[in-house]
Design a protein around this motif. Structure first.
Motif: not given
Length: 199
Positions: A118-128, A171-185
């Motif tokens: 997850k670290y590699l993927l988040l760094e790649f998506a939000l920074e690179q 049928r299922i409920d889905l929980i949604v979560l997120s990380i924003l670029k500013d939060e990451w940095i």
């Protein structure tokens, strides 16, 4: 922007992520045949030989359609393919995407694999790549997955009621979560790095 024609390789000293290809079938088959409960929460899982073939075929087709970018996860310490994860619902205009359809063999769940990946993927998506938001979804009943998301720094946004279905068609409920670029940095990146260093 993600160039879907490019083979991105993300790695550190413990894990390596590279695009899923057809020839990965043999290395992933053990999980399809021997660890069926991996797929309980996934309506489009790879349980069984036929489902794995379809899983790989669909992943490759979706990359060509520029909707998904699917990686295999390799444990460098054991030199072993241990699972898969992907970017999906990629929006090049709004600079948002989702990270999910993640699974690992049972021996690798709860280890250094997920946090490093997850670290590699988040760094790649939000920074690179310069994306602004990475979202995550999970079956509300999948407590292991939800806890793993929160442990890397995801913020819970809410629940999509009766949004999808599980492997049995319920049928299922889905929980949604997120990380924003500013939060990451500002803090998520450093906090996650600390957790990785402790493992």
């Amino acid at each position: 922007m993600i160039d879907f024609q490019k083979d991105y390789i993300l790695e550190n000293d413990k894990v390596l992520l590279r695009p899923l290809v057809e020839n990965d079938f043999d290395q992933l088959l053990r999980y399809s045949l021997n660890e069926l409960d991996i797929w309980d929460f996934n309506a489009f899982g790879a349980n069984g030989e036929d489902n794995l073939r379809q899983y790989i075929k669909t992943a490759i087709e979706n990359r060509k359609k520029q909707t998904d970018y699917v990686f295999v996860v390799i444990d460098k310490l054991q030199n072993k393919m241990v699972g898969s994860t992907r970017f999906y619902l990629i929006n090049q205009v709004t600079k948002t995407l989702e990270l999910g359809y993640t699974w690992y063999g049972k021996d690798h769940q709860g280890t250094y694999i997920n946090k490093n990946s997850k670290y590699l993927l988040l760094e790649f998506a939000l920074e690179q790549l310069g994306y602004e938001r990475v979202a995550f979804k999970a079956n509300i009943a999948n407590k292991r997955s939800i806890n793993a998301m929160k442990s890397i720094g995801c913020v819970e946004e809410g629940v999509l009621r009766n949004f999808s279905f599980d492997a049995k068609g319920n049928r299922i409920d889905l929980i949604v979560l997120s990380i924003l670029k500013d939060e990451w940095i500002n803090n998520v990146k450093s906090n996650l790095q600390e957790k990785i260093n402790r493992k």
